[in-house]
Every structure is written in C-alpha cells, then in structure tokens.
Design an enzyme around this catalytic site. Structure first.
Site, PDB file in Angstrom:
ATOM      1  N   LYS A  78       0.817  -1.163   0.395  1.00 28.56           N
ATOM      2  CA  LYS A  78      -0.053   0.099   0.130  1.00 28.56           C
ATOM      3  C   LYS A  78       0.972   1.146  -0.055  1.00 28.56           C
ATOM      4  CE  LYS A  78      -3.642   1.946   2.963  1.00 28.56           C
ATOM      5  NZ  LYS A  78      -4.939   1.665   3.806  1.00 28.56           N
ATOM      6  N   SER A 158      -9.955   1.712   2.946  1.00 26.12           N
ATOM      7  CA  SER A 158      -9.454   2.756   1.549  1.00 26.12           C
ATOM      8  C   SER A 158      -8.027   1.834   1.218  1.00 26.12           C
ATOM      9  CB  SER A 158      -8.175   3.619   2.289  1.00 26.12           C
ATOM     10  OG  SER A 158      -7.489   3.442   3.694  1.00 26.12           O
ATOM     11  N   SER A 182     -10.332   0.077   6.808  1.00 25.07           N
ATOM     12  CA  SER A 182     -10.062  -0.625   5.447  1.00 25.07           C
ATOM     13  C   SER A 182      -9.144  -1.400   4.751  1.00 25.07           C
ATOM     14  CB  SER A 182      -8.859   0.858   5.563  1.00 25.07           C
ATOM     15  OG  SER A 182      -8.922   2.221   5.638  1.00 25.07           O
TER      16      SER A 182
END
Lengths: 490, 105
Positions: A78, A158, A182
C-alpha cells in the site's frame, strides 16, 4: 502445473523450494499481470526493476540455503508504507514525488523474510475513504462486476488497490492498513481475505499516519493460511513505535492450518442486526454461524450495547488525530509547496491545494472538535464512549472466544455512488469500526456471492493479541464456505 | 449543531487551509450534517466514565537518554520542496538548511 500467478503464497513457496520455478520467473509472471491489468489502476507506482533485482537476490539466498518465510514471494505494498528510494504518496497530491530516505518497519520485516516488491498500490487519500474514490491518482476498479452489468464497481477502501491487486491475481498477497475498516471492507468487496491485527501487533513506524491510536498495518491474501504467513512476517516488537507490543510473534500459520473449533464459543452480537444491512448479508451471517456450528462451535448471543455509537464517536476521534498528524504538511520540509505572499499564505495555499476534499473535510472536523470550548463536548465525550465500547467487548469476551459479524452492510457498489453525502459513505464501516475503537483484531473471510454474483465477506473479531483463535475460526469458516468465486470480466 | 459560513472560515484559518469563498457555504452544510449525526452521542450517559485515549495497556517505554543516530543531514533534506542549502557542499551530512520564503523584513 498451474500457472504461477494462480498459486497461493503457500503453494508458491513450495514450488520455489522444489526448484520448479525461480523467484525471477515468479516475479516476471506477476509483473506480466500488472501489465495486463493496468486499467484497474490498482498501482500508483510499479517497481519492475526493483522486483527483478530483489527476486535475483532471493534466488541467490535460496541457492545458499538461506530461504526465509516468504522467500521469493511477490507482494504489493500500500502506498502508505514508506519505501526507501521509491515514491510514497499516500494517494495525495501533497506527497506526490516524495521519495522516502528510509524503509518502514513492516516492509523491512517482509524483505528480511525474502519477499519481493512489485509496486505501491493505490488508496484513498491518506487512507480516508471506503471506496478508493478519494485518491489523487484516480479510483481503483474492482475486478468483480455484477452479472450481466458492465458498470465499474469500487474495490472498497481505503486499501482498495491492495485488495484489487490480489483479487485480480496480480500478486498473491499485499499489505494494507486499517484505521476503521480499510483492510476488512475492501477484502469483503473483492472476495479475498483481509486481516487487521490487534493494535500494537505490527509496527506503525514508517507508515504515513492518519489516526495514530487506531492505525494498524495488516495483510491481504486469497487464503487464511497465506494471510497468516504474511502477518507472521510483518509482526513483531519495534522500539521505534512506542505503542508496539513487546510480545513474541506466535506461529500464526500453524493456527491457520488448524481449523479445529470443537467447543469454541462464537458470539453473535445482537446489535449488529441493523436496518440498512442487505437481507442477503443477514442471511449469509446466519449461514456462517450454521457452518461454524456444524464444525463443532457453540453459538452464544452476546450484547454490545454501544455499537451504534461507535461510528459517530470514530468520526470525532479519527478526524481529531488526523488534524494533528496532518499538521506536518506545511510545504517546508517535504511534499508540495505553493508559494505565498507570506508564510501563513504559503501554508494555507499549500494545504488548500495539496489536500483533496475528503481530507480537508476531516481536518476541519478535527480542528473544530479540538478547538477551545468544544473539546469536552466532542473529543472527551467520544473518548468516553470509546471506553464504553471497549468495555462492551471485554464483557462479551467473558462469554465467548470470538465474534462473528458481517464485514460490510452491502456488496461492492458502483463507482460514484454514495458520494453525495459523507455520512452515507461513512456507514460502510459500521461493522468494522467498533473493533477498531477497541483495538481488537478482525479478519474478513469471503463466504458467499450475492444474487448479482458479487462476493460477500464475514468478519471474525478476536480478543486482543489472540489472532490465533481468530485464525483457527477463520480457517474453519473458509473450509466450510468453500468460496471458489473468482472475478471475471476485467 | 449548525455551523455557519463564518465558523467554517474560522476553522479553515485554524487548520491553515485555503478555502475559496464560494466553497464556504457548501462546506458549512456538509459539516453541519455530520455534526447533526454526531449529536446522537449525547444520548449516552458518560458521567464518571474515564476517557480512553489509547487501547494499548502497555506503559509507554523509557529509553536511555543518548543519541542513537544522526549524521544524515543529506537524507533529512533530500525532499526539501524549496531546495536545501548545505554548510559544506562537499559533505552534505555536515549539515544544512531548508529554505523558506522571507518572513522578516
């Protein structure tokens, strides 16, 4: 042999150990998938050269008999984890072009165990969002589509890019971070496994901060066992994060390989039966409990009375911490600078132009609730409610060993939906936020498809630092659900 | 609680965010909506409840008060948006400065 990109982490590890493929071949096969599915926009930065160099080094280590736990396994990271020498944006214009001079602890741990980085994945800006639509670099497309409907769906957020990359078989595993859901919500939307560890299990050092009392790194993969393998490599005490727990790392993979749950007490929190949940998800939840019961577990109804207050309390605590954390983006030391007529004008211009709409909104909520005269009414009140939420869970865990709930109230929705009213978007995290507020571990396991053919996940929540019991239950659920769905049409 | 345009402008100023005038009214509407939804927290009796600021039970650890790293000025300054100025250009780790617009006449 199946194609290299179809293999799980455990299978790839075995194939590499048997010398059926080299780490360089494995990296190349996955890099080709990145090429093929670039339209999903799952990556902000691809690092093919780095991947090949890391894979070659991995092959050299293996030749010397020094293979680590994840030796030669390609992973996506990420773009919230600082990676030395590789642009790290947090999905924000304000950090566009920022090249960290250091490596986060979690990624350092992964590289030490032999893993190979293929790139940095797209995310909601500063991890604030549930759809990946707030990224400065454009939304990510979910590899799944509704049956007979070609509209693009969101991957959740997210950590949407990390989830989509695994669901599209571009990588067998990836890292995410979870502040209010997330990791778990995108895992549910993309039909994969996503695990948020106990707060303190994985170091936050080198992870771009959103809400420091809630943020926690965690893994995505296509199986519970793979998720456990990644968690094992990511975890561990880190003196550089003062909230990192000084505890040994258990053998998570062993727990995930042992789906024996005879006599395990599985709590069903009655307050999670709320309006707005799709009937299919409510039915899947019942079915999930039946499956665990058939595997020997004992269902127990429990009560978490403050559940409905977790979400509004979170929307005070998280923005308050975000407004403090994001104060560092001032255009002086790194990131964007917009020149101004004086210093204040430079700050305001830089932050006004550098942050997107949702981030600005949350900074303003946080600034307001922390401002003189409002602190007690909002921030202190929310922290008191957080204490009650944590107490609810402690009391529930006196009666059960693990909790079973839905992960999200709906399946993946279309890109652009739920964008008109911020609160509608926030409601996506209604089932994941309570455990975040209490710092507890949670895992989303794909458990079925809805009538449109979209994946739905169920969440298991464990006691603090008891990921092992949670993983055992997750493995049992995975085995019973036998989810075999695979995204098509991307 | 409803927030008006002036309050939003004040918050934006406190947060050092440039918000164009035309955005103030829509933002006031959105933030008011969020705070109206947050108001439900007042249903909960929190008298005598100790606020929870951290979920980690661990007492924050102390460490010896000594320098553990340093000598990396070049790394610290590597991403300076206005460029950096070094004390000794042949040894960037000797130290240097971020540059900012002139603030004192």
């Amino acid at each position: 042999m199946a194609s290299l990109t179809d293999l799980t982490i455990a299978q790839l590890g075995a194939a590499l150990a048997r010398k059926e493929a080299s780490a360089v071949e494995v990296a190349d096969a996955h890099l080709a998938k990145l090429d093929e599915h670039r339209a999903l926009n799952a990556f902000i930065t691809e690092t093919p050269e780095k991947a090949r160099a890391m894979a070659a080094a991995s092959d050299a280590r293996r030749a010397k008999g020094e293979a680590g736990l994840l030796e030669g396994i390609p992973l996506a990271i990420k773009d919230l984890f600082c990676t030395e020498g590789v642009q790290t944006t947090a999905g924000s214009h304000i950090l566009e072009g920022f090249v960290p001079q250091y490596e986060s602890t979690v990624t350092t741990n992964l590289w030490k165990s032999g893993a190979v980085m293929v790139g940095k994945t797209n995310l909601d800006e500063f991890a604030m969002g549930s759809s990946n639509m707030t990224s400065h670099f454009g939304g990510v497309e979910n590899p799944w589509k509704r049956r007979g409907d070609n509209r693009k769906l969101v991957p959740g957020g997210s950590s949407g890019g990390s989830a989509a990359a695994v669901a599209a078989y571009m990588v067998p595993g990836s890292t995410g971070t979870d502040t209010g859901g997330s990791i778990r919500q995108p895992a549910s939307f993309c039909g994969i496994v996503g695990l948020k560890p106990t707060y303190g299990r994985c170091s936050r050092w080198g992870v771009v901060a959103f809400a420091s009392s809630l943020d926690q790194p965690g893994p995505f993969a296509r199986t519970v066992e793979d998720t456990a393998l990644l968690l094992q490599a990511m975890s561990g005490h880190d003196p550089k994060d003062s909230t990192s727990a000084p505890l040994p790392v258990p053998d998570f993979a062993a727990a995930a390989r042992n789906p024996d749950i005879k006599g395990l007490k599985v709590g069903i929190p009655k307050e999670y039966r709320v309006d707005g949940t799709s009937p299919e998800i409510a039915a899947l939840w019942d079915k999930g409990m039946d499956m665990l019961k058939a595997a020997g577990a004992v269902p127990v109804e429990v009560s978490l009375p403050h559940t409905k207050y977790a979400l509004p309390a979170y929307y005070i605590v998280a923005p308050a911490e975000c407004s403090s954390n994001l104060a560092r983006y001032d255009g002086v030391r790194y990131g964007l600078r917009v020149p101004g007529k004086d210093l204040a004008d430079m700050y305001e211009g830089t932050r006004g132009a550098g942050f997107g709409k949702e981030v600005r909104r949350r900074i303003m909520i946080g600034t307001y609730v922390l401002s003189a005269g409002y602190y007690d009414a909002y921030y202190k009140k929310a922290q008191q409610i957080r204490a009650l939420i944590a107490r609810d869970f402690r009391q529930a865990f006196e009666k059960c060993d693990v909790l079973l709930t839905p992960t999200a109230p709906t399946a993946a929705f279309a890109a652009g939906d739920k964008m008109d009213d911020p609160v509608t978007m926030y409601l996506n995290d209604m089932f994941t936020i309570p455990a975040s507020m209490a710092g507890l571990p949670g895992i989303s396991v794909p458990a079925g498809l809805d009538k449109d053919g979209l994946p739905l996940g169920l969440q298991l929540i464990g006691r603090a630092f008891d990921e092992e019991t949670m993983l055992r239950a997750a493995a049992a659920l995975e085995k019973a659900a036998a989810f075999s769905g695979r995204a098509t049409g991307y | 609680m409803a927030l008006d345009k002036d309050t939003v402008a004040r918050i934006a100023r406190l947060a050092r965010l440039k918000v164009p005038d035309e955005d103030l009214a829509p933002l006031a509407g959105e933030l008011s909506g969020i705070f109206a939804w947050i108001e439900q927290l007042n249903e909960v009796d929190t008298r005598d409840v100790e606020p929870l600021s951290s979920v980690s039970d661990v007492t924050l650890p102390m460490r010896a008060d000594k320098v553990t790293d340093g000598g990396m000025a070049a790394k610290v300054l590597a991403n300076a948006p206005g460029g950096a100025v070094y004390i000794d250009s042949s040894d960037k780790n000797a130290g240097g400065f971020f540059t900012v617009p002139k603030v004192v006449e």
